[in-house]
Each structure stands twice: as structure tokens, then as C-alpha cells.
Design a protein around this motif. Structure first.
Motif, PDB file in Angstrom:
ATOM      1  N   MET A 225       0.845  -1.199   0.000  1.00 11.83           N
ATOM      2  CA  MET A 225       0.000   0.000   0.000  1.00 11.83           C
ATOM      3  C   MET A 225       0.876   1.244   0.000  1.00 11.83           C
ATOM      4  O   MET A 225       1.819   1.346   0.767  1.00 11.83           O
ATOM      5  N   GLY A 226       0.584   2.215  -0.847  1.00 13.73           N
ATOM      6  CA  GLY A 226       1.386   3.422  -0.882  1.00 13.73           C
ATOM      7  C   GLY A 226       0.585   4.604  -1.371  1.00 13.73           C
ATOM      8  O   GLY A 226      -0.473   4.456  -1.971  1.00 13.73           O
ATOM      9  N   LEU A 227       1.110   5.785  -1.120  1.00 10.18           N
ATOM     10  CA  LEU A 227       0.481   6.993  -1.617  1.00 10.18           C
ATOM     11  C   LEU A 227       0.813   7.210  -3.086  1.00 10.18           C
ATOM     12  O   LEU A 227       0.154   7.996  -3.754  1.00 10.18           O
ATOM     13  N   LEU A 228       1.829   6.521  -3.571  1.00  6.96           N
ATOM     14  CA  LEU A 228       2.181   6.574  -4.984  1.00  6.96           C
ATOM     15  C   LEU A 228       2.154   5.148  -5.529  1.00  6.96           C
ATOM     16  O   LEU A 228       3.181   4.478  -5.610  1.00  6.96           O
ATOM     17  N   PRO A 229       0.995   4.614  -5.871  1.00  7.95           N
ATOM     18  CA  PRO A 229       0.891   3.218  -6.247  1.00  7.95           C
ATOM     19  C   PRO A 229       1.697   2.865  -7.480  1.00  7.95           C
ATOM     20  O   PRO A 229       2.044   1.724  -7.695  1.00  7.95           O
ATOM     21  N   HIS A 230       2.024   3.855  -8.350  1.00  5.10           N
ATOM     22  CA  HIS A 230       2.766   3.575  -9.573  1.00  5.10           C
ATOM     23  C   HIS A 230       4.278   3.627  -9.351  1.00  5.10           C
ATOM     24  O   HIS A 230       5.043   3.422 -10.286  1.00  5.10           O
ATOM     25  N   VAL A 231       4.728   3.952  -8.132  1.00  3.90           N
ATOM     26  CA  VAL A 231       6.150   4.024  -7.830  1.00  3.90           C
ATOM     27  C   VAL A 231       6.483   2.952  -6.793  1.00  3.90           C
ATOM     28  O   VAL A 231       5.802   2.841  -5.782  1.00  3.90           O
TER      29      VAL A 231
ATOM     30  N   HIS B 152       8.130   6.976   1.080  1.00  3.93           N
ATOM     31  CA  HIS B 152       6.951   7.823   0.870  1.00  3.93           C
ATOM     32  C   HIS B 152       6.917   8.955   1.888  1.00  3.93           C
ATOM     33  O   HIS B 152       6.687  10.117   1.548  1.00  3.93           O
ATOM     34  N   GLN B 153       7.170   8.616   3.141  1.00  4.51           N
ATOM     35  CA  GLN B 153       7.129   9.637   4.192  1.00  4.51           C
ATOM     36  C   GLN B 153       8.219  10.674   3.966  1.00  4.51           C
ATOM     37  O   GLN B 153       7.993  11.876   4.163  1.00  4.51           O
ATOM     38  N   LEU B 154       9.388  10.237   3.546  1.00  5.33           N
ATOM     39  CA  LEU B 154      10.475  11.172   3.304  1.00  5.33           C
ATOM     40  C   LEU B 154      10.139  12.123   2.163  1.00  5.33           C
ATOM     41  O   LEU B 154      10.385  13.337   2.254  1.00  5.33           O
TER      42      LEU B 154
END
Length: 382
Positions: A1-7, A14-16
Motif C-alpha cells: 500500500m502506498g500513496l504513490l501506487p505507480h512508484v 513515501h514519508q520522506l
């Protein structure tokens, strides 16, 4: 799970990216990221990650404000003396428009021993443990949303709340909502600005007479009573524009006489300046949103304000957990909805019901022919 699903990136990365996008212009994030951890990310990826994270935090904080207003839980215990100051700062929007961002700064007042300068050896009130909350919205909505900040800081249960501000009408409404019993204090510099205008109008900018009169009123406000300063304004013999300036200042200060009792406030150890929110305007708002050449859509502003307020308040980690919880909830809901759609699509379709069996008709008369031969019922045999 991520805020940038394509990366392909870890949650820490992600947090950085979001943290860098919170503090730096987006075009500076790729270089900073490469320097810190040797990873590449584009400016657009940094913008997307930061704005998505900020939008999630705005949603979570709005939901929390709604819950607090609905359930009215008992807030944590506040400090013995707390300062609450609110103010506005203008930010540039697309199309040449400017809009006001409202900010509230809340701090715990402690008496600090001054070790240098003319006040060396004296105790002065200083705001510590500062917390900030900012939004681009109208005054009424801001008052509702800022419930998060006042609740977390225990404003309702603080011993004494010092509401220091510039006297704007919306600020008074904000104080009425969150701490109606607060000691209301007109910002010291704001009061001195009115007196400075009178001195300039009466004797001219920078003149010895103007400086002397203003210094006298300054000392009177700090060590004596507001009534003496108001009397000094009334005693000025002025005409024309100078008289209008004096009358304006006199009316303004007379309406706030209880808020300019600075000698009494200082004796009690209360703050008399709203510097904490003026600094917040720069720290939370202007340093990121008001740089040269920057223009923002309204939808971009609050996500950045939410992230910067969280970071500047020392609440980044708690805010990050909140937005990731929000992200997980959204994914869970989306997965549940997709599962229900798949279940509905995979459910076998029931065959159509069989037609009812045909009922054989009942002959009205016996047969007249059987196997090609007439029966007794044939008219020939009758």
C-alpha cells in the motif's frame, strides 16, 4: 500500500518524499532526495505524493473536528496559563487572486529568567510547547475546524487563557467560541501603532516631539494605567487630519480599554504580544506558499497547511499515522465494494421457470371414428 501506487517505494521513502515536499518547493525535492538517500523521484511525483498525503490529513482532521463537536468529549487538562492567538495571512492564488489563510497558535506560558540585555535578571512570560493550526476558509468554518487544536491543548480546562490579538471582529468570535472566559489582551504593537500614528499626525514623522510624546505614552501604558493614556489623547489640541487621526485612535482604544491594561497584565505574568501567531504566519504559511512566483489553486492550499502545521507543532508522526490509517480505511472500503461487485457478477443466473404443463382438453362428445371405422356414435350407424 502506498500513496504513490505507480512508484515502487517503501513507506519510509513515501514519508520522506512527503516530508521534503512539505518544507521545500517541489522542484527542490528530487535533488534533496538524491542527496539524502540516493533515490530519484520527479518533481511531479513529489507534488502528487505531498498533495495526496495532505488531502488525507485534511479529511481526517475534518472528521475529527466533526466528532469532537458531535460528542463533546472532555478535553485533556490544560496548563496553568495558556496563550491563544489567531491571525490571518494572505496567499497568492491562480488568476491573480489573493485569499486569507487563518491561523491559531497556542502555547503554554512560562516565566523565563532573562540573562542578557536591559531586562537581564527579570522574569518574562514566554510561550512554550507551541501548536499551530491553519486553514484557507471563512471565519465560521475555521472556528469549527480549530476545535482540534484547542481540544488537544486543553484550552477548555486551562487555568487562565490569555487571548492576545489585534482586535479584529472575527478574532473575537473565535475567542467567544473556544474560550469565552479568556483574558482578552490587545496586541501591544497594535496599540502602539495607533499611538504612533497620532504622534506622526501631530508633530511629523521622526520629529523629536513625536518621539518624546510616544515614549511617554509607552512608559505610561507599561507601568501605569490605560486611563492616563486615553486622557493624554483627549488633551491634544489638534485640527484637520491630525484631529481625525487622534479621534480614530481614541475611539479604537476606548472601545478596548480593558484589553490595554498592560501594567496589570505584566504584574500577573501574562503575555501582551501576539508574536507567536505572527511567527506562525511566516513559519506555517508564508515560507512555503508565498515564495516568489508561486501561485496556488484553492485545492492545493489546505493539504500543505495541514502537513506544515503538523510538522511545526511537533506532531508529524501522529499526523502521519492518522493519514495512513485514513488511507487503509479507504483501501479497505474500496476492496469491500470491489468484492461485492465480483460476488454479484459471479453469482449463477437462475434458469427461467419451466412453462406450466399443458392440460389436455376434455372432449365434448365421444369419438365417431376409431381406426378408420365408424363407432356406434357415428350417424351412419344410428
Amino acid at each position: 500500500m502506498g500513496l504513490l501506487p505507480h512508484v515502487r517505494a517503501t513507506p519510509h521513502l513515501h514519508q520522506l518524499i512527503v516530508r521534503l515536499g512539505t518544507w521545500l518547493p517541489f522542484e527542490q525535492v528530487p535533488e534533496a532526495l538524491r542527496f539524502v538517500c540516493g533515490v530519484s523521484a520527479s518533481k511531479s511525483a513529489a507534488r502528487r505524493a505531498t498533495e495526496q498525503a495532505g488531502a488525507l490529513l485534511v479529511e481526517a482532521e475534518t472528521a475529527e473536528a466533526d466528532r469532537l463537536e458531535r460528542e463533546t468529549p472532555r478535553c485533556p487538562e490544560g496548563p496553568a496559563v495558556q496563550q491563544v492567538s489567531a491571525d490571518g495571512a494572505m496567499v497568492p492564488l491562480l488568476g491573480g487572486e489573493w485569499a486569507e489563510v487563518r491561523t491559531v497558535a497556542i502555547g503554554t506560558i512560562e516565566q523565563v529568567l532573562i540573562t542578557t540585555g536591559p531586562k537581564k535578571g527579570t522574569l518574562q512570560p514566554k510561550a512554550r510547547k507551541l501548536s499551530y493550526f491553519s486553514r484557507l476558509t471563512d471565519a465560521e468554518t475555521f472556528g469549527h475546524l480549530a476545535t482540534i487544536a484547542t481540544y488537544r491543548q486543553g484550552t477548555e480546562r486551562a487555568g487562565t487563557v490569555c487571548a492576545v490579538g489585534d482586535g479584529a471582529e472575527w478574532l473575537q468570535g473565535f475567542i467567544d467560541l473556544h474560550c469565552p472566559n479568556a483574558v482578552r489582551i490587545l496586541d501591544w504593537c497594535h496599540a502602539m501603532e495607533y499611538l504612533g500614528d497620532v504622534a506622526t499626525a501631530a508633530w511629523g514623522a521622526g520629529s523629536a516631539e513625536a518621539k518624546a510624546w510616544l515614549e511617554t505614552q509607552r512608559e505610561t501604558l507599561l507601568t501605569k494605567t490605560a486611563q492616563e493614556v486615553l486622557a493624554a489623547l483627549r488633551d491634544l489640541t489638534l485640527t484637520g487630519e491630525a484631529a481625525k487621526t487622534r479621534n480614530k485612535a481614541l475611539y479604537y482604544l476606548e472601545q478596548r480599554e480593558a484589553q490595554i491594561a498592560y501594567a496589570a497584565f505584566r504584574e500577573l505574568g501574562y503575555p501582551i504580544g501576539s508574536g507567536i501567531v505572527e511567527s506562525a504566519n511566516k513559519l506555517v504559511v508564508e515560507d512555503r506558499l508565498k515564495r516568489s512566483g508561486m501561485r496556488w489553486s484553492r485545492e492545493q492550499v489546505n493539504p500543505l497547511l495541514a502537513l506544515r502545521g503538523s510538522a511545526a507543532s511537533g506532531e508529524w508522526q501522529a499526523g502521519w499515522v492518522t493519514l495512513w490509517d485514513r488511507k487503509r480505511d479507504m483501501i479497505r472500503i474500496a476492496r469491500d465494494q470491489e468484492w461485492r461487485r465480483c460476488q454479484a457478477a459471479a453469482r449463477p443466473v437462475a434458469p427461467p421457470p419451466a412453462p406450466p404443463p399443458q392440460r389436455l382438453g376434455v372432449l365434448d362428445t365421444p369419438p365417431k371414428m376409431v381406426d378408420g371405422k365408424p363407432t356406434t356414435y357415428h350417424p351412419w350407424t344410428s
